[in-house]
Design a protein around this motif. Structure first.
Motif, PDB file in Angstrom:
ATOM      1  N   PRO A  32       0.814  -1.218   0.000  1.00  0.00           N
ATOM      2  CA  PRO A  32       0.000   0.000   0.000  1.00  0.00           C
ATOM      3  C   PRO A  32       0.844   1.263   0.000  1.00  0.00           C
ATOM      4  CG  PRO A  32       0.055  -0.953   2.189  1.00  0.00           C
ATOM      5  CD  PRO A  32       0.766  -1.912   1.285  1.00  0.00           C
ATOM      6  N   ILE A  33       0.244   2.337  -0.469  1.00  0.00           N
ATOM      7  CA  ILE A  33       0.875   3.652  -0.393  1.00  0.00           C
ATOM      8  C   ILE A  33       0.461   4.271   0.927  1.00  0.00           C
ATOM      9  CG2 ILE A  33       0.898   5.974  -1.374  1.00  0.00           C
ATOM     10  CD1 ILE A  33       0.496   4.682  -4.105  1.00  0.00           C
ATOM     11  N   ILE A  34       1.433   4.787   1.652  1.00  0.00           N
ATOM     12  CA  ILE A  34       1.186   5.413   2.947  1.00  0.00           C
ATOM     13  C   ILE A  34       1.208   6.921   2.783  1.00  0.00           C
ATOM     14  CG2 ILE A  34       2.132   5.761   5.270  1.00  0.00           C
ATOM     15  CD1 ILE A  34       3.334   2.947   5.002  1.00  0.00           C
ATOM     16  N   VAL A  35       0.197   7.584   3.336  1.00  0.00           N
ATOM     17  CA  VAL A  35       0.177   9.043   3.370  1.00  0.00           C
ATOM     18  C   VAL A  35       0.845   9.458   4.676  1.00  0.00           C
ATOM     19  CG1 VAL A  35      -1.258  11.109   3.390  1.00  0.00           C
ATOM     20  CG2 VAL A  35      -1.950   9.122   2.029  1.00  0.00           C
ATOM     21  N   ASN A  36       1.904  10.236   4.573  1.00  0.00           N
ATOM     22  CA  ASN A  36       2.623  10.712   5.757  1.00  0.00           C
ATOM     23  C   ASN A  36       1.924  11.921   6.367  1.00  0.00           C
ATOM     24  OD1 ASN A  36       4.845   8.825   5.506  1.00  0.00           O
ATOM     25  ND2 ASN A  36       5.525  10.058   3.785  1.00  0.00           N
ATOM     26  N   ASP A  37       2.299  12.270   7.594  1.00  0.00           N
ATOM     27  CA  ASP A  37       1.723  13.429   8.271  1.00  0.00           C
ATOM     28  C   ASP A  37       1.907  14.720   7.489  1.00  0.00           C
ATOM     29  OD1 ASP A  37       0.629  12.185  10.553  1.00  0.00           O
ATOM     30  OD2 ASP A  37       2.608  12.110  11.483  1.00  0.00           O
ATOM     31  N   ASP A  38       2.994  14.815   6.713  1.00  0.00           N
ATOM     32  CA  ASP A  38       3.267  16.037   5.944  1.00  0.00           C
ATOM     33  C   ASP A  38       2.660  15.971   4.537  1.00  0.00           C
ATOM     34  OD1 ASP A  38       4.916  14.196   4.711  1.00  0.00           O
ATOM     35  OD2 ASP A  38       6.741  15.380   4.946  1.00  0.00           O
ATOM     36  N   CYS A  39       1.770  15.015   4.307  1.00  0.00           N
ATOM     37  CA  CYS A  39       1.029  14.835   3.050  1.00  0.00           C
ATOM     38  C   CYS A  39       1.874  14.286   1.905  1.00  0.00           C
ATOM     39  CB  CYS A  39       0.320  16.121   2.628  1.00  0.00           C
ATOM     40  SG  CYS A  39      -0.857  16.707   3.870  1.00  0.00           S
ATOM     41  N   THR A  40       3.093  13.857   2.169  1.00  0.00           N
ATOM     42  CA  THR A  40       3.878  13.148   1.171  1.00  0.00           C
ATOM     43  C   THR A  40       3.460  11.685   1.218  1.00  0.00           C
ATOM     44  OG1 THR A  40       5.683  12.744   2.723  1.00  0.00           O
ATOM     45  CG2 THR A  40       5.833  14.728   1.346  1.00  0.00           C
ATOM     46  N   MET A  41       3.919  10.903   0.277  1.00  0.00           N
ATOM     47  CA  MET A  41       3.547   9.488   0.221  1.00  0.00           C
ATOM     48  C   MET A  41       4.793   8.625   0.111  1.00  0.00           C
ATOM     49  SD  MET A  41       0.321   9.597  -2.286  1.00  0.00           S
ATOM     50  CE  MET A  41      -0.894  10.882  -2.129  1.00  0.00           C
ATOM     51  N   ARG A  42       4.643   7.385   0.583  1.00  0.00           N
ATOM     52  CA  ARG A  42       5.739   6.425   0.512  1.00  0.00           C
ATOM     53  C   ARG A  42       5.169   5.021   0.538  1.00  0.00           C
ATOM     54  NH1 ARG A  42       6.854   4.009   5.535  1.00  0.00           N
ATOM     55  NH2 ARG A  42       5.789   5.029   7.256  1.00  0.00           N
ATOM     56  N   ARG A  43       6.021   4.069   0.333  1.00  0.00           N
ATOM     57  CA  ARG A  43       5.644   2.654   0.432  1.00  0.00           C
ATOM     58  C   ARG A  43       6.367   2.028   1.623  1.00  0.00           C
ATOM     59  NH1 ARG A  43       2.424   0.680  -3.372  1.00  0.00           N
ATOM     60  NH2 ARG A  43       2.352   1.757  -5.345  1.00  0.00           N
TER      61      ARG A  43
END
Length: 79
Positions: A32-43
């Motif tokens: 899944p793609i994770i939405v970070n607290d700063d609105c960026t995304m990562r896996r």
């Protein structure tokens, strides 16, 4: 073939498969793609090392957390 991603070894590492232009490719194996607290995304970097049970648990938590974070990101974007 021109325009395709080949099985050639370009030094990038990792498994490859040939994809034709316009072909749909499922990316479930990437996790899944994770939405970070700063609105960026990562896996999740170790997704391939997780068991099926761990993946189900992580996926459920990510879906819930992403919904809340996306709402905050949309609010911040609208402000």
């Amino acid at each position: 073939e021109p325009g395709g991603v080949g099985d050639d070894d370009d030094g990038g590492g990792g498994p490859r498969r040939r994809v034709r232009f316009g072909e749909r490719v499922a990316l479930e194996e990437l996790g899944p793609i994770i939405v970070n607290d700063d609105c960026t995304m990562r896996r999740i970097s170790n997704w391939d090392a997780l068991s099926a049970r761990e993946r189900r648990g992580v996926s459920a938590r990510v879906v819930e957390r992403n919904a809340a974070r996306l709402a905050r990101c949309r609010e911040a974007d609208a402000a």
